[in-house]
Design a protein around this motif. Structure first.
Motif, PDB file in Angstrom:
ATOM      1  N   UNK A 178      36.880  64.068  36.757  1.00  0.00           N
ATOM      2  CA  UNK A 178      35.270  63.817  36.296  1.00  0.00           C
ATOM      3  C   UNK A 178      34.875  63.859  35.090  1.00  0.00           C
ATOM      4  N   UNK A 184      35.743  60.656  33.361  1.00  0.00           N
ATOM      5  CA  UNK A 184      34.789  59.650  33.261  1.00  0.00           C
ATOM      6  C   UNK A 184      33.745  59.689  32.759  1.00  0.00           C
ATOM      7  N   UNK A 185      32.939  60.848  32.482  1.00  0.00           N
ATOM      8  CA  UNK A 185      31.833  61.411  31.903  1.00  0.00           C
ATOM      9  C   UNK A 185      31.903  61.026  30.607  1.00  0.00           C
ATOM     10  N   UNK A 190      34.221  59.181  28.911  1.00  0.00           N
ATOM     11  CA  UNK A 190      34.149  57.723  28.754  1.00  0.00           C
ATOM     12  C   UNK A 190      32.704  56.866  28.951  1.00  0.00           C
ATOM     13  N   UNK A 191      32.051  57.437  29.741  1.00  0.00           N
ATOM     14  CA  UNK A 191      30.717  56.787  29.992  1.00  0.00           C
ATOM     15  C   UNK A 191      29.692  57.128  28.958  1.00  0.00           C
ATOM     16  N   UNK A 224      24.445  41.770  34.062  1.00  0.00           N
ATOM     17  CA  UNK A 224      24.888  42.957  34.630  1.00  0.00           C
ATOM     18  C   UNK A 224      26.218  43.574  34.159  1.00  0.00           C
ATOM     19  N   UNK A 279      25.957  47.626  33.068  1.00  0.00           N
ATOM     20  CA  UNK A 279      26.630  48.455  33.997  1.00  0.00           C
ATOM     21  C   UNK A 279      26.907  49.915  33.505  1.00  0.00           C
ATOM     22  N   UNK A 280      27.413  50.144  32.249  1.00  0.00           N
ATOM     23  CA  UNK A 280      27.629  51.388  31.772  1.00  0.00           C
ATOM     24  C   UNK A 280      26.051  52.252  31.818  1.00  0.00           C
ATOM     25  N   UNK A 327      23.152  51.707  33.567  1.00  0.00           N
ATOM     26  CA  UNK A 327      23.029  52.187  34.858  1.00  0.00           C
ATOM     27  C   UNK A 327      23.867  53.188  35.395  1.00  0.00           C
ATOM     28  N   UNK A 328      25.121  53.051  35.177  1.00  0.00           N
ATOM     29  CA  UNK A 328      26.021  54.263  35.540  1.00  0.00           C
ATOM     30  C   UNK A 328      25.589  55.671  35.318  1.00  0.00           C
ATOM     31  N   UNK A 360      18.672  40.711  36.291  1.00  0.00           N
ATOM     32  CA  UNK A 360      20.041  41.372  36.537  1.00  0.00           C
ATOM     33  C   UNK A 360      19.713  42.168  37.763  1.00  0.00           C
ATOM     34  N   UNK A 391      21.613  48.208  40.544  1.00  0.00           N
ATOM     35  CA  UNK A 391      23.336  48.742  40.383  1.00  0.00           C
ATOM     36  C   UNK A 391      23.966  48.581  41.856  1.00  0.00           C
ATOM     37  N   UNK A 444      35.178  51.736  32.224  1.00  0.00           N
ATOM     38  CA  UNK A 444      33.913  52.014  31.698  1.00  0.00           C
ATOM     39  C   UNK A 444      33.183  53.169  31.960  1.00  0.00           C
ATOM     40  N   UNK A 445      33.693  54.076  32.790  1.00  0.00           N
ATOM     41  CA  UNK A 445      33.379  55.459  32.915  1.00  0.00           C
ATOM     42  C   UNK A 445      32.642  55.751  34.354  1.00  0.00           C
ATOM     43  N   UNK A 468      32.857  57.639  37.775  1.00  0.00           N
ATOM     44  CA  UNK A 468      33.605  58.779  38.103  1.00  0.00           C
ATOM     45  C   UNK A 468      34.320  58.114  39.764  1.00  0.00           C
TER      46      UNK A 468
END
Ligand SMILES: Nc1ncnc2c1ncn2[C@@H]1O[C@H](COP(=O)(O)OP(=O)(O)OP(=O)(O)O)[C@@H](O)[C@H]1O
Ligand SMILES: [Mg+2]
Lengths: 218, 898
Positions: free
Chosen positions: A75, A78-79, A81-82, A102, A106-107, A109-110, B398, B401, B768-769, B771
């Motif tokens: 958890x 990943x946080x 890294x993001x 896109x 991506x990051x 938006x994540x 784009x 998500x 890229x992160x 979870x």
């Protein structure tokens, strides 16, 4: 500040074991622009993967901004890294199903962030014309630039770049480098760049050389 | 080199190869099992035919031949099936007996139970013959015929005996037997010493039917000629030639087959779909690899060659394994049905020409079909592989998500095939359930009509609950009644010899209860006795006239003063049981004493009662009478009377011991009770025990045939019930089960495959992160969509099917009402014709007689949905567990795959 203490990573077992990273101690201060150089297969990517938590170290610790990130669970990792690092992969690793835009977005938006610097990044990387292309429709260098843009989109404090200019001609390579230097200077980003190019290494504030998984000069 | 690349690739992708083979093997196996079952169906449909022809599965039968004639008939041919029946003689009642060789191969004697005899003291006999001998046993019991005792090892279907000319179980039997030396035995003995009276030679396969119908008939005619000559010369007693071609065209269709084939068809489609979907994934997985091979200079021809080799290898392996698997599965099911359940079925793996010639070969067709499927799948995959990504659209925004995720994880063709397959499986499983279940269907319908009751009632007892293992019974005495109001005047009609007496009853095991009844006995009294019940009203003049009119000449004075008819008569049943049972009643005696000797001598009698106050007093003497019917069957023919003393009163609580109660009591307030010997000594006719309850299985051979008893065995009835159920369902259910399980397995197989294929994408997203937990949630939701969509689709299909089924039923009911039940006028011919066509469709396409609309589809659907969801969930979780901490490694692996 990134601090590596006695970091070890060995692939394989027994006779075929490869000590890709062998007892590495290294400190990268905030706002530093560090180049890592070394022969092919010397363990550069492995080291960067360990810092980016893409791989688990066998031994040793990585301390980043007073956090021991090596003990992060999935958890937190990943946080981390993001939101805190941007990683430019040696082989781009773009999602083939998504367009360049896109992939870049991506990051953000994540992380549910607004990509305020999207326009600036894509323009400065010369990608404006290619944003609706799929990776398979892009040249190698273009893909690399998309990968760099993706790494920058969340405005991370740390950028880990694995040969970001490896596929670029000299001019584009320099432009990418200009961008990185600018980010380092103006925004005090901590940047680690793996490169084979001595000119690029020269533009960095410090050069670390690796051989057989060991730091031979820092 | 090509081979080397292929080998290397598949070595690294063993799981995909296994998934592919699994689906392929399944396809071949299902086709194999399906076709074997079609053959089985065909083979068993000849069952009736063989028995109508009576000579089993043989084309040429010659009676009373010798070796010289044998040579002449066979013309030195070889390669046919041959069997001899030796007939040694006849038992009493005219049943021939003999031995048979190789009965399973040539002569399909329909055994309902057990096996053919093997040793000299074993026999297998036709049920009809056994009934005629009044043998009341079962398999494993002894039988005594002509003074010799045998063990019965098998019971032959009744219909084998009754349908056979010259061996019919009627009065002509003895005559027929003596006139027709060719009688085939109804009782088979394991071994027999001495010379047979004659022998019957049976040839099957003497003529090869494959030579074509005309040539076959010609050949058969030639044999007819030879045999006719031999018969005219008196060298053989009799012969018969039967045309296989004739039989083939006579064959009737089994209704089960349609439903069953339909299920097998769906199964095959499902596996074909999975073959395609897995291959599709494999193709997309190695698309880039092929690109590389092309770039480094591999020609299109060589790539095509590579595909061809791969396809051939896959086809070969899946066909081989599929046939082996299908064969073993079929054999396994067959063994289970025949050896464990005891069902009598023909095997689909027969070499009977009648079957093989008219049905597709399971080996050949499972190979052809699965090869075709895999070749078509390859061609389709190669063609669809060419489709390129659409050209970039400059102005497109784009995507959000969620759309991006959808795009990343979309595996349209795999998902589509998964949904199609799962829908079909769910649909076939549920419709199979609807077809076979009795739940919620009207109890009297075609489906359950033939089913024996699961409650085994006899004389108000439930054999299951009251622990009665066997019930032996012969006919009870016939009693005719006349009169204007209850109770009617009883006359016993026959003085029969059926049933057993005390001598025999006492030789039976401890756990048996023998009983009988004299329902006609009357207590007579000069004065009216108010405590007595069932007084017969003989006062009416018209009744007296009527009775006298039917009575014999010498009893016209029946109602005169001093005669029985002038007294008060109370109809009181006398029940009979053994001294052993009576002794066991000592605890129930409320007054008096049990004295078996005086009971047996006819001096005394017991009263069994249920009223609060006993109707008789101890020591009271009553006159007991039994009137036999006169020549007309009614009226007075003969009067037997006895003066007996009431020696004991026993009170029975009907709830306490149901078996004893059923033995000694009737339904009235009271009845008399004595032994058969006692009743006989009183001079009453029919004083025999006509029923026996055995609490444990006993040797039915202990009961002499003169008792003319028949047996009901709980175990046998339960077994029959089970077998009946299983015969109806087993083949279809077994195959449905195997198929749907394997079909599900094929679907589940695809789940892991889908995730494996998206390993790289998952790793990039993680790098890229993203979870992992979030990702897993998304993937889980994604994979749960498939069971959801499929069950909904299947539910809609099932409902449509039920609707059609219901409409067909409605139309049939309407038709029956309009033209037959209301019976206004018969339907015009054209309507009849249309209705015929309609019923054909209704029965074969919508299984109208299955009454599927009456059953509840929702509950099984929900259960199925829950099960599929649970397994999908579990398998997805398991597949996702692979993702651990080594993102870099996964990425690396993914890259080389790209
Ligand atoms: N997953 C792995 N399994 C086994 N060995 C590995 C793995 N990843 C890397 N190695 C080995 O570890 C060593 C270091 O690899 P690494 O990718 O870090 O080299 P590098 O310095 O980045 O080289 P390059 O400049 O060519 O990118 C190499 O010898 C490589 O063979
Ligand atoms: Mg590297």
């Amino acid at each position: 500040m990134i601090k590596l203490e006695n970091l070890c990573k060995t692939y394989g077992k027994d006779e075929s074991a490869v000590a890709a990273v062998n007892n590495v101690n290294l400190t990268v201060n905030d706002g530093e622009l560090v180049a890592i150089i070394g022969k092919s297969g010397s363990g550069k990517t492995t080291l960067l993967n360990l810092i980016g938590l893409l791989d688990k170290a066998d031994e040793g610790k990585i301390i980043c901004n007073d956090n021991e990130i090596t003990s992060f669970d999935d958890n937190k990792a990943s946080d981390f890294r993001l939101n805190h690092i941007g990683f430019v992969f040696q082989f781009f690793d773009l999602l083939p199903e998504l367009t360049a835009a896109e992939n870049i977005l991506l990051p953000s938006r994540l992380a549910k962030k607004k990509a305020e610097n999207y326009k600036e990044i894509t323009e400065s990387l010369g990608l404006s014309e290619r944003l609706n292309h799929y990776p398979s429709q892009l040249s190698g260098g273009q893909q690399q630039r998309v990968a760099i843009a993706r790494a920058m989109i969340n405005d991370p404090e740390i950028l880990l770049c694995d040969e970001p200019t490896g596929n670029l001609d000299e001019k584009s390579g320099n432009e990418v480098m200009d961008l990185l230097v600018k980010m380092n200077r103006k925004q005090h980003k901590t940047i680690v760049i793996i490169t084979h190019n001595p000119e690029i290494a020269e533009r960095c504030s410090r050069t670390v050389e690796i051989s057989d998984g060991k730091i031979i000069s820092a | 080199m090509t081979l080397y690349i292929l080998l290397k690739y598949w070595k690294k992708h063993v799981k995909s190869a296994l998934a592919m083979l699994f689906a392929g093997v399944l396809l071949a196996a299902i086709v194999f099992i399906g076709l074997a079952a079609v053959r089985e169906n065909r083979a068993s449909s000849f069952h009736v035919l063989f028995n109508n022809d009576v000579y089993g599965h043989a084309e040429i039968i010659a009676a009373d031949s010798n070796d010289e004639i044998f040579q002449k008939v066979t013309e030195g041919k070889s390669g046919y099936n041959y069997c001899v029946i030796n007939v040694y003689g006849k038992f009493e009642n005219g049943f021939s007996y003999g031995t048979i060789e190789d009965e399973q191969n040539v002569w399909h004697i329909p055994l309902t139970e057990g096996r053919m005899p093997e040793t000299a003291d074993e026999i297998a006999a036709d049920r009809g013959a056994l009934n005629k001998l009044f043998w009341a046993g079962k398999c494993g019991d002894t039988i005594t015929i002509d003074g010799k005792t045998y063990t019965v090892t098998g019971i032959i279907d009744e219909y084998y005996g009754t349908h056979r000319e010259g061996a019919e179980l009627n009065d002509k039997c003895v005559v027929a037997w003596s006139n027709l030396p060719q009688t085939i035995p109804l009782i088979f003995v394991g071994k027999c010493d001495g010379e047979p009276l004659y022998r019957v030679d049976m040839f099957n396969g003497l003529i090869d039917p494959n030579i074509g119908e005309e040539a076959y008939e010609n050949e058969l005619e030639k044999y007819n000629g030879i045999l006719r000559e031999l018969k005219n010369d008196g060298k053989i007693g009799w012969f018969l030639t039967i045309s296989e071609w004739g039989r083939a065209t006579n064959q009737t269709r089994e209704p089960e087959a349609a439903f069953f084939l339909w299920i097998a068809f769906i199964g095959a489609i499902i596996s074909a779909l999975s073959v395609f979907s897995i291959l599709r994934s494999i193709f997309s997985e190695r698309k880039s690899r092929i690109e590389i091979l092309k770039r480094i200079g591999m020609s299109k021809r060589r790539i095509a060659m590579m595909y061809a080799v791969e396809c051939a290898v896959f086809a070969f392996i899946q066909i081989t394994l599929g046939i082996i698997f299908g064969f073993s599965a079929y054999e396994g099911i067959f063994k289970l049905r025949t050896e464990v359940i005891g069902e009598k079925v023909y095997s689909g793996l027969t070499d009977m020409w009648l079957v093989t010639h008219f049905t597709p070969n399971p080996f050949l067709f499972s190979a052809i079909i699965s090869a075709t499927v895999i070749i078509i799948a390859y061609i389709l995959c190669i063609l669809t592989d060419k489709i390129q990504r659409k050209a970039p659209d400059k102005n497109a925004e784009p995507r959000p998500l969620s759309k991006c995720f959808k795009q990343i994880f979309s595996q349209k063709s795999v998902s589509a095939t998964q949904i199609a397959a799962l829908t079909l499986i769910c649909f076939s499983v549920i419709s199979g359930y609807l077809y076979y279940t009795d739940n919620g269907k009207y109890s009297i319908d075609l489906v359950s009509y033939f089913r024996p009751s699961s409650n085994y009632y006899i004389n108000g007892l439930n054999m299951e609950e009251d622990n009665i293992a066997e019930y032996y019974s012969s006919a009870a005495p016939t009693v005719n009644y006349i009169g204007e109001k209850e109770p009617l005047f009883p006359f016993v009609v026959d003085n029969f010899s059926a049933g057993i007496d005390d001598n025999t009853a006492n030789t039976l095991p401890e756990y048996t209860f023998s009983f009988g009844s004299l329902p006609q006995t009357l207590i007579s009294s000069e004065k009216r006795k108010f405590r007595y019940i069932n007084e017969i009203d003989t006062a009416s003049e018209s009744f007296r006239q009527g009775l006298l009119a039917l009575s014999d000449e010498e009893h016209q004075n029946f109602f005169d003063e001093g005669q029985l008819g002038s007294e008060y008569l109370y109809k009181t049943e006398t029940r009979l049981t053994t001294s052993k049972v009576i002794e066991s009643l000592s605890g129930n005696v409320t007054e008096g004493e049990l004295n078996i000797e005086k009971l047996n001598s006819g001096e005394e009698i017991i009263v069994a009662y249920q009223t609060i106050r006993p109707p008789f007093e101890i020591g009271e003497t009553i006159s007991l009478n039994s009137i036999s019917a006169g020549a007309t069957g009614y009226g007075v023919g003969e009067i037997s009377s006895a003066e007996v003393k009431i020696s004991a009163l026993v009170k029975i609580n009907p709830e306490e011991d149901k078996v004893i109660n059923s033995v000694v009591r009737n339904k009235e307030d009271y009845n008399l009770l004595t032994t058969a010997t006692g009743a006989e000594n009183m001079g009453f006719p029919c004083a025999k025990y006509t029923g026996i309850y055995a609490l444990e299985p006993m040797d039915g051979g202990l009961i002499p045939s003169s008792a003319q008893m028949k047996m009901k065995s709980l175990a046998m009835m339960q077994h029959d019930y089970l077998v009946n159920q299983l015969i109806k369902y087993s083949s279809s259910i077994a195959i449905l089960l195997v198929m749907s399980l394997l079909g599900f397995a094929a679907y589940f197989n695809g789940i892991g495959m889908k995730i494996r294929q998206k390993k790289y994408e998952i790793s990039v997203l993680r790098a890229v992160g993203t979870n992992l937990k979030e990702l897993k949630k998304k993937l889980l939701l994604e994979s749960m969509k498939i069971p959801l969509i499929s069950t909904i689709a299947a539910y809609v299909l099932v409902k449509l099917f039920q609707l059609m089924n219901w409409l067909c039923w409605l139309i049939e009911v309407w038709f029956a009402h309009t033209y037959y039940i209301n019976n206004t006028a018969p339907p015009p011919d054209y309507i009849d014709a249309i209705f015929d066509v309609f019923m054909d469709i209704a029965n074969n396409v919508f299984f109208e007689e299955g009454l599927m609309w009456q059953a509840n589809a929702e509950i099984p659907m929900l259960i199925l949905f829950a099960v599929i969801c649970a397994v999908t969930f579990l398998l997805t979780i398991i597949a996702l567990r692979k993702f651990k901490n080594n993102i870099a490694g996964d990425l690396n692996e993914g890259r080389t795959r790209q």
